[in-house]
Structure formats: structure tokens, C-alpha cells
Design a protein around this motif. Structure first.
Motif, PDB file in Angstrom:
ATOM      1  N   SER A 111      -5.944   6.076  -6.085  1.00 14.79           N
ATOM      2  CA  SER A 111      -6.666   5.661  -7.293  1.00 14.79           C
ATOM      3  C   SER A 111      -6.579   4.139  -7.404  1.00 14.79           C
ATOM      4  CB  SER A 111      -6.031   6.305  -8.529  1.00 14.79           C
ATOM      5  OG  SER A 111      -4.740   5.756  -8.745  1.00 14.79           O
ATOM      6  N   ASP A 112      -7.331   3.580  -8.327  1.00 13.29           N
ATOM      7  CA  ASP A 112      -7.245   2.140  -8.586  1.00 13.29           C
ATOM      8  C   ASP A 112      -5.829   1.758  -9.007  1.00 13.29           C
ATOM      9  OD1 ASP A 112      -9.915   1.844  -7.941  1.00 13.29           O
ATOM     10  OD2 ASP A 112     -10.602   1.816 -10.027  1.00 13.29           O
ATOM     11  N   ILE A 113      -5.187   2.628  -9.780  1.00 19.13           N
ATOM     12  CA  ILE A 113      -3.807   2.361 -10.219  1.00 19.13           C
ATOM     13  C   ILE A 113      -2.863   2.379  -9.021  1.00 19.13           C
ATOM     14  CG2 ILE A 113      -1.884   3.255 -11.586  1.00 19.13           C
ATOM     15  CD1 ILE A 113      -4.013   4.160 -13.650  1.00 19.13           C
ATOM     16  N   ASP A 114      -3.036   3.334  -8.103  1.00 20.02           N
ATOM     17  CA  ASP A 114      -2.205   3.383  -6.893  1.00 20.02           C
ATOM     18  C   ASP A 114      -2.307   2.075  -6.110  1.00 20.02           C
ATOM     19  OD1 ASP A 114      -1.500   6.043  -7.448  1.00 20.02           O
ATOM     20  OD2 ASP A 114      -3.087   6.856  -6.160  1.00 20.02           O
ATOM     21  N   ILE A 115      -3.520   1.579  -5.978  1.00 13.23           N
ATOM     22  CA  ILE A 115      -3.755   0.330  -5.247  1.00 13.23           C
ATOM     23  C   ILE A 115      -3.085  -0.838  -5.967  1.00 13.23           C
ATOM     24  CG2 ILE A 115      -5.539  -1.314  -4.509  1.00 13.23           C
ATOM     25  CD1 ILE A 115      -7.381   1.240  -4.179  1.00 13.23           C
ATOM     26  N   SER A 116      -3.250  -0.905  -7.275  1.00  9.48           N
ATOM     27  CA  SER A 116      -2.666  -1.979  -8.073  1.00  9.48           C
ATOM     28  C   SER A 116      -1.138  -1.973  -8.000  1.00  9.48           C
ATOM     29  CB  SER A 116      -3.141  -1.849  -9.523  1.00  9.48           C
ATOM     30  OG  SER A 116      -2.486  -2.755 -10.346  1.00  9.48           O
ATOM     31  N   VAL A 117      -0.541  -0.799  -8.122  1.00 11.11           N
ATOM     32  CA  VAL A 117       0.921  -0.680  -8.053  1.00 11.11           C
ATOM     33  C   VAL A 117       1.419  -1.133  -6.685  1.00 11.11           C
ATOM     34  CG1 VAL A 117       2.816   1.012  -7.924  1.00 11.11           C
ATOM     35  CG2 VAL A 117       1.177   1.092  -9.818  1.00 11.11           C
ATOM     36  N   THR A 118       0.737  -0.701  -5.632  1.00 13.87           N
ATOM     37  CA  THR A 118       1.143  -1.084  -4.278  1.00 13.87           C
ATOM     38  C   THR A 118       1.104  -2.594  -4.103  1.00 13.87           C
ATOM     39  OG1 THR A 118       0.282   1.008  -3.432  1.00 13.87           O
ATOM     40  CG2 THR A 118       0.695  -0.729  -1.816  1.00 13.87           C
ATOM     41  N   GLU A 119       0.042  -3.228  -4.559  1.00 11.08           N
ATOM     42  CA  GLU A 119      -0.064  -4.685  -4.444  1.00 11.08           C
ATOM     43  C   GLU A 119       1.031  -5.382  -5.250  1.00 11.08           C
ATOM     44  OE1 GLU A 119      -4.091  -5.442  -5.690  1.00 11.08           O
ATOM     45  OE2 GLU A 119      -4.901  -5.005  -3.701  1.00 11.08           O
ATOM     46  N   ARG A 120       1.258  -4.927  -6.472  1.00 15.72           N
ATOM     47  CA  ARG A 120       2.257  -5.550  -7.349  1.00 15.72           C
ATOM     48  C   ARG A 120       3.665  -5.415  -6.763  1.00 15.72           C
ATOM     49  NH1 ARG A 120       1.183  -2.742 -11.731  1.00 15.72           N
ATOM     50  NH2 ARG A 120       3.028  -1.456 -11.655  1.00 15.72           N
TER      51      ARG A 120
END
Length: 159
Positions: A111-120
Motif C-alpha cells: 500500500s502507499d502506507i507500506d511504501i512510506s513506512v519503508t522509506e521512513r
């Protein structure tokens, strides 16, 4: 056996304590296949009806040092606090780590959240000298590995 750790307050400060031990067939993670097998075989991530997020600490050779349950969420989301992830890894003296969580929907697409968490989390690890090797989404029959995305992030950061 693999140690599962948690943090507790002792005199107002977080300390690391072993919570339990899990029997494990895999003690080294050096790639996607071992990570997926560990998450299914030892953590049983594919069986949960809600999302669970785990951090798996490994040394420089890929030997598992410990596992942390980071979050137990709902059927389609879980909270991932970067600070809490890094705190646990620092207390254990981690060099490298993996993130893994399940998708009860059985669709491993991020999900977009999964991608964001991974980057952060990747960026926080870079600042602290603790390398996020991979973030994997687990389902019964498949997985999604962020490994290639992490390699791209690494090349962007170090240019």
C-alpha cells in the motif's frame, strides 16, 4: 531457538528484556527465501487475521540476533513508529535488520502506507548506522520484497 524481545520501563527508562523463545529452523537470513521461510515457519505471519509487523535483527553475517513485535493492527493496517523500531534495534546493538508484516487479504501488493513506512524507516536506519536490508509483505502463497526499492533508495541517498 530465536529470542523475542520487548522493551519495558525500568525506573522510567526503556530496557530490553527477552519475552520468550521460539523454535526456529532458520538462524541465518541472507536473502528473500530465508526471510520468507522464517516469517512463515517461525513467526507464522501468514496465519494472522490482523496485520502484525515484526523487526528481525541480524548481525553482519545475517545471523538472527532477536525479533521484535512492533505492531499488532487491524485487518488492513498497523502502526509503525520509526522511533520505537530504532529504539529496540539500538538497545539490542543491531547492525542490520529486516521488517516483515502480513496482509490478511492475501494480496502482497504494498500500500502507499507500506511504501512510506519503508522509506521512513530506511532513512532513519541510515542516519543511525543500522541497515534495513529488506521489508517483506507475507501472505500464505506469496510475498512482496522491498529489496529492489531499498537498493534504489540507497543509490539516491549516496549520489
Amino acid at each position: 531457538m530465536v529470542q523475542v524481545f520487548n522493551t519495558y520501563l525500568k525506573e522510567g527508562k526503556p530496557v530490553l528484556e527477552e519475552e520468550r523463545k521460539l523454535p526456529a529452523d532458520i538462524h541465518f537470513i541472507t536473502g528473500e527465501k530465508e526471510l520468507y521461510a522464517f516469517c512463515k515457519g517461525t513467526l507464522k505471519l501468514h496465519l494472522y487475521a490482523e496485520e502484525y509487523l515484526y523487526a528481525i535483527s541480524v548481525n553482519a553475517k545475517g545471523k538472527i540476533q532477536g525479533v521484535f513485535e512492533i505492531s499488532h493492527g487491524t485487518v488492513n493496517t498497523s502502526l509503525a513508529g520509526t522511533r520505537e523500531i530504532m529504539q529496540k534495534l539500538l538497545l539490542l546493538g543491531s547492525v542490520d535488520f529486516y521488517l516483515a508484516h502480513n496482509h490478511p487479504s492475501q494480496d502482497p501488493s504494498p500500500s502507499d502506507i507500506d511504501i512510506s513506512v519503508t522509506e521512513r524507516v530506511y532513512r532513519a536506519g541510515e542516519l543511525l548506522g543500522i541497515r534495513l536490508v529488506d521489508h517483506m509483505i507475507i501472505t500464505e502463497k506469496d510475498y512482496y520484497s522491498f529489496n529492489k526499492a531499498i537498493v534504489r533508495m540507497l543509490s539516491l541517498i549516496h549520489i
